[in-house]
Design an enzyme around this catalytic site. Sequence first.
Site, PDB file in Angstrom:
ATOM      1  N   SER A  41     -37.404  36.400   3.993  1.00 49.96           N
ATOM      2  CA  SER A  41     -37.873  35.028   4.199  1.00 49.96           C
ATOM      3  C   SER A  41     -39.336  34.998   4.632  1.00 49.96           C
ATOM      4  O   SER A  41     -40.061  34.054   4.292  1.00 49.96           O
ATOM      5  CB  SER A  41     -36.979  34.323   5.224  1.00 49.96           C
ATOM      6  OG  SER A  41     -36.961  35.053   6.436  1.00 49.96           O
ATOM      7  N   THR A  42     -39.800  36.012   5.365  1.00 53.13           N
ATOM      8  CA  THR A  42     -41.212  36.042   5.775  1.00 53.13           C
ATOM      9  C   THR A  42     -42.090  36.348   4.561  1.00 53.13           C
ATOM     10  O   THR A  42     -43.134  35.722   4.350  1.00 53.13           O
ATOM     11  CB  THR A  42     -41.433  37.085   6.895  1.00 53.13           C
ATOM     12  OG1 THR A  42     -40.389  36.963   7.857  1.00 53.13           O
ATOM     13  CG2 THR A  42     -42.774  36.892   7.572  1.00 53.13           C
ATOM     14  N   GLY A 108     -32.292  42.390   4.225  1.00 54.82           N
ATOM     15  CA  GLY A 108     -32.148  41.712   2.933  1.00 54.82           C
ATOM     16  C   GLY A 108     -31.634  42.645   1.847  1.00 54.82           C
ATOM     17  O   GLY A 108     -31.687  42.303   0.662  1.00 54.82           O
ATOM     18  N   GLU A 114     -38.018  48.972  -1.139  1.00 58.02           N
ATOM     19  CA  GLU A 114     -39.094  48.742  -0.161  1.00 58.02           C
ATOM     20  C   GLU A 114     -39.717  50.071   0.261  1.00 58.02           C
ATOM     21  O   GLU A 114     -40.941  50.205   0.356  1.00 58.02           O
ATOM     22  CB  GLU A 114     -38.548  48.003   1.055  1.00 58.02           C
ATOM     23  CG  GLU A 114     -38.169  46.552   0.734  1.00 58.02           C
ATOM     24  CD  GLU A 114     -37.469  45.821   1.865  1.00 58.02           C
ATOM     25  OE1 GLU A 114     -37.402  44.594   1.793  1.00 58.02           O
ATOM     26  OE2 GLU A 114     -36.982  46.468   2.800  1.00 58.02           O
TER      27      GLU A 114
HETATM   28  C1  5RP Z   1     -35.303  43.130   3.396  1.00 61.88           C
HETATM   29  C2  5RP Z   1     -36.074  43.441   4.616  1.00 61.88           C
HETATM   30  C3  5RP Z   1     -36.813  42.326   5.269  1.00 61.88           C
HETATM   31  O1  5RP Z   1     -38.159  42.638   5.328  1.00 61.88           O
HETATM   32  C4  5RP Z   1     -36.259  42.125   6.649  1.00 61.88           C
HETATM   33  O2  5RP Z   1     -34.860  41.938   6.569  1.00 61.88           O
HETATM   34  C5  5RP Z   1     -36.890  40.906   7.331  1.00 61.88           C
HETATM   35  O3  5RP Z   1     -36.503  39.756   6.664  1.00 61.88           O
HETATM   36  P1  5RP Z   1     -36.928  38.304   7.133  1.00 61.88           P
HETATM   37  O4  5RP Z   1     -38.383  38.174   6.881  1.00 61.88           O
HETATM   38  O5  5RP Z   1     -36.087  37.380   6.280  1.00 61.88           O
HETATM   39  O6  5RP Z   1     -36.582  38.174   8.599  1.00 61.88           O
HETATM   40  O7  5RP Z   1     -36.162  44.551   5.083  1.00 61.88           O
HETATM   41  O8  5RP Z   1     -34.554  44.234   2.973  1.00 61.88           O
END
Ligand code: 5RP
Length: 234
Positions: A41-42, A108, A114
Amino acid sequence: MTHPHLARPAALSQDALKTLVGLAALRYVVPGEIVGVGTGSTVNKFIDALATLKDQIKGAVSSSVASTRRLQALGIAVFDCSEIDQLSVYIDGADEVDHQGYMIKGGGAALTREKVVAAQSRQFVCIADESKLVQTLGRFPLPVEIIPMATRRIVRQFAAMGAQARVRLKDGAALVTDNGQHILDVVGLQISDPLAFESQVSQWPGVVTVGVFAFQKAQVCLLGTANGVKTINF
Ligand code: 5RP
């Protein structure tokens, strides 16, 4: 009654902090180049902000199907990671980041791609709101991508460490990642030596990726705080 001029400004919501750091990350984007883009989401806020610069960059390498869709919908070209030797910068969120730039990621379910894109990038810029900053990694359930046939043994290996691992579910069935694998979420860990932990768990047969990012740590964290964006260089 508080005098209106003395009233404290309303605290920014977590969503507003994510928007702030997403925008702040634009200054790390190198004009004319391809930028590495994470997931979550970020990062979605960063992607939306990146669309305003789309004519100044060559495109992006993406860490998930979800981010690829969002980038393409905004008219940003997406390149295959395997076509690229090295990226200047990779911008991604985190579930936890400590004071050394070590992170837990994978909330996520995109941790494998990643880590691959991060490994191909000279600089990892982490964007997060201040709730993600911790002293010791492990409060957030640690995501571990695994090959399904190894589930029972890996669960036992975590139990031997005093931790509890559960298969992540989606709509009542095991969640399937972009790579066709499953995710374990592990609670009960205190990861005091992230490099040693990542080395150890990465070697267990059937582990695809452990969500500790110590070898691929952040060099910079843009942290959304009540007082604005704080830049931490590690
Ligand atoms: C996805 C990730 C995201 O960067 C992590 O979960 C943070 O997510 P958000 O910005 O929604 O809090 O590692 O695999």
